[in-house]
Design a protein around this motif. Sequence first.
Motif, PDB file in Angstrom:
ATOM      1  N   UNK A 167      -4.912   0.517  12.991  1.00 21.81           N
ATOM      2  CA  UNK A 167      -4.320   1.743  13.511  1.00 21.81           C
ATOM      3  C   UNK A 167      -3.240   2.180  12.530  1.00 21.81           C
ATOM      4  N   UNK A 168      -3.287   3.448  12.104  1.00 25.42           N
ATOM      5  CA  UNK A 168      -2.346   3.964  11.123  1.00 25.42           C
ATOM      6  C   UNK A 168      -1.767   5.290  11.612  1.00 25.42           C
ATOM      7  N   UNK A 169      -0.646   5.690  11.045  1.00 29.49           N
ATOM      8  CA  UNK A 169      -0.026   6.956  11.429  1.00 29.49           C
ATOM      9  C   UNK A 169      -0.277   8.065  10.421  1.00 29.49           C
ATOM     10  N   UNK A 170      -0.798   7.730   9.249  1.00 27.51           N
ATOM     11  CA  UNK A 170      -1.100   8.734   8.226  1.00 27.51           C
ATOM     12  C   UNK A 170      -2.266   8.216   7.383  1.00 27.51           C
ATOM     13  N   UNK A 171      -3.465   8.708   7.668  1.00 28.20           N
ATOM     14  CA  UNK A 171      -4.671   8.217   6.988  1.00 28.20           C
ATOM     15  C   UNK A 171      -4.595   8.435   5.480  1.00 28.20           C
ATOM     16  N   UNK A 172      -4.019   9.557   5.043  1.00 30.56           N
ATOM     17  CA  UNK A 172      -3.917   9.823   3.605  1.00 30.56           C
ATOM     18  C   UNK A 172      -3.031   8.791   2.917  1.00 30.56           C
ATOM     19  N   UNK A 173      -1.869   8.508   3.498  1.00 27.58           N
ATOM     20  CA  UNK A 173      -0.942   7.535   2.917  1.00 27.58           C
ATOM     21  C   UNK A 173      -1.563   6.133   2.916  1.00 27.58           C
ATOM     22  N   UNK A 174      -2.220   5.774   4.014  1.00 26.00           N
ATOM     23  CA  UNK A 174      -2.842   4.455   4.095  1.00 26.00           C
ATOM     24  C   UNK A 174      -4.002   4.325   3.114  1.00 26.00           C
ATOM     25  N   UNK A 175      -4.802   5.377   2.976  1.00 21.63           N
ATOM     26  CA  UNK A 175      -5.903   5.344   2.009  1.00 21.63           C
ATOM     27  C   UNK A 175      -5.358   5.139   0.600  1.00 21.63           C
ATOM     28  N   UNK A 176      -4.320   5.881   0.238  1.00 25.09           N
ATOM     29  CA  UNK A 176      -3.720   5.739  -1.099  1.00 25.09           C
ATOM     30  C   UNK A 176      -3.180   4.325  -1.298  1.00 25.09           C
ATOM     31  N   UNK A 216       2.042   0.833   4.803  1.00 24.78           N
ATOM     32  CA  UNK A 216       2.852   1.924   5.352  1.00 24.78           C
ATOM     33  C   UNK A 216       3.154   1.823   6.848  1.00 24.78           C
ATOM     34  N   UNK A 217       2.306   1.120   7.619  1.00 27.22           N
ATOM     35  CA  UNK A 217       2.516   1.022   9.058  1.00 27.22           C
ATOM     36  C   UNK A 217       2.993  -0.343   9.522  1.00 27.22           C
TER      37      UNK A 217
END
Length: 121
Positions: free
Chosen positions: A10-19, A109-110
Amino acid sequence: MAPFIHLCLNVTDADESQAFYEQFGFEYSRSFELAGAENRYVVDENGIELQLKDDPEVDEVDVGDAWDHLALDVDSVDEALEHIEHYGIVNGPMDVEQAGARVVFFEDPDGHVVELVESLD
């Protein structure tokens, strides 16, 4: 035998987590929306996927204690740390002779804990 195929985070920002996970060689695989949440997949060279579930209704992820960490194999822990962006070292880097490895634990990030593992053999 049932082969391992993916782990959902579970993440809060898919773009940031993907990077973040692309730093370790993961690449975008696919995505879909279900019940208002984006489910984005990144895959490593062995075909193992991380599912990054981004629910816009969730502002903060509670990592909890149901699981501990995700481990990734690297050639050099120290060199990897010089080149990646992380969100706080939790433990290490250190040699764990019993495991035959040099390791470091840090947060994504999370707040999910990621371990880098370098074989000492």
